[in-house]
Write a protein that holds these residues in place. Structure first.
Motif, PDB file in Angstrom:
ATOM      1  N   THR A  15      -7.780  17.301  -7.928  1.00 25.11           N
ATOM      2  CA  THR A  15      -9.019  16.536  -8.060  1.00 25.11           C
ATOM      3  C   THR A  15      -8.747  15.058  -8.329  1.00 25.11           C
ATOM      4  OG1 THR A  15      -9.228  16.950 -10.441  1.00 25.11           O
ATOM      5  CG2 THR A  15     -10.219  18.566  -8.942  1.00 25.11           C
ATOM      6  N   THR A  16      -7.478  14.676  -8.445  1.00 27.11           N
ATOM      7  CA  THR A  16      -7.125  13.287  -8.707  1.00 27.11           C
ATOM      8  C   THR A  16      -6.750  12.598  -7.395  1.00 27.11           C
ATOM      9  OG1 THR A  16      -4.774  13.730  -9.013  1.00 27.11           O
ATOM     10  CG2 THR A  16      -6.188  13.956 -10.971  1.00 27.11           C
ATOM     11  N   ASP A  17      -6.671  11.276  -7.428  1.00 28.98           N
ATOM     12  CA  ASP A  17      -6.226  10.523  -6.247  1.00 28.98           C
ATOM     13  C   ASP A  17      -4.810  10.924  -5.856  1.00 28.98           C
ATOM     14  OD1 ASP A  17      -8.595   9.154  -5.982  1.00 28.98           O
ATOM     15  OD2 ASP A  17      -7.921   7.433  -7.163  1.00 28.98           O
ATOM     16  N   ILE A  26      -2.534  11.196   3.839  1.00 27.30           N
ATOM     17  CA  ILE A  26      -1.162  11.689   3.995  1.00 27.30           C
ATOM     18  C   ILE A  26      -0.864  11.840   5.484  1.00 27.30           C
ATOM     19  CG2 ILE A  26       0.424  13.604   3.497  1.00 27.30           C
ATOM     20  CD1 ILE A  26      -0.389  12.216   0.964  1.00 27.30           C
ATOM     21  N   SER A  27       0.198  11.210   5.943  1.00 26.68           N
ATOM     22  CA  SER A  27       0.557  11.310   7.365  1.00 26.68           C
ATOM     23  C   SER A  27       1.160  12.683   7.659  1.00 26.68           C
ATOM     24  CB  SER A  27       1.563  10.225   7.728  1.00 26.68           C
ATOM     25  OG  SER A  27       2.831  10.518   7.154  1.00 26.68           O
TER      26      SER A  27
END
Length: 70
Positions: A15-17, A26-27
């Motif tokens: 739930t965090t960045d 995210i690649s």
């Protein structure tokens, strides 16, 4: 995880960045590295040889090419 009391901690991270795994953040390459690290740690924790869970990069790339985005 629930039996060891860490399920809440793991879910809270998502739930965090820092835990944001959305394709915009995210690649494919980074997700491949994450996948390989998880497999490596799983193998080590079960005393398995390297390569028993090896997934070629091409397969990882195809997994993300085929994955539909919302």
């Amino acid at each position: 995880m629930a039996n060891k009391g860490i399920l809440y901690i793991v879910l809270k991270e998502y739930t965090t960045d820092r835990g944001n795994l959305h394709p915009n953040e995210i690649s494919n390459l980074e997700m491949g590295y994450i996948f390989e690290e998880i497999i490596r740690r799983f193998s080590e924790s079960h005393n398995e040889d390297a390569g028993q869970h090896y997934t070629p990069r091409e397969v990882i790339q195809l997994q993300f090419v085929w994955q539909p985005y919302p």
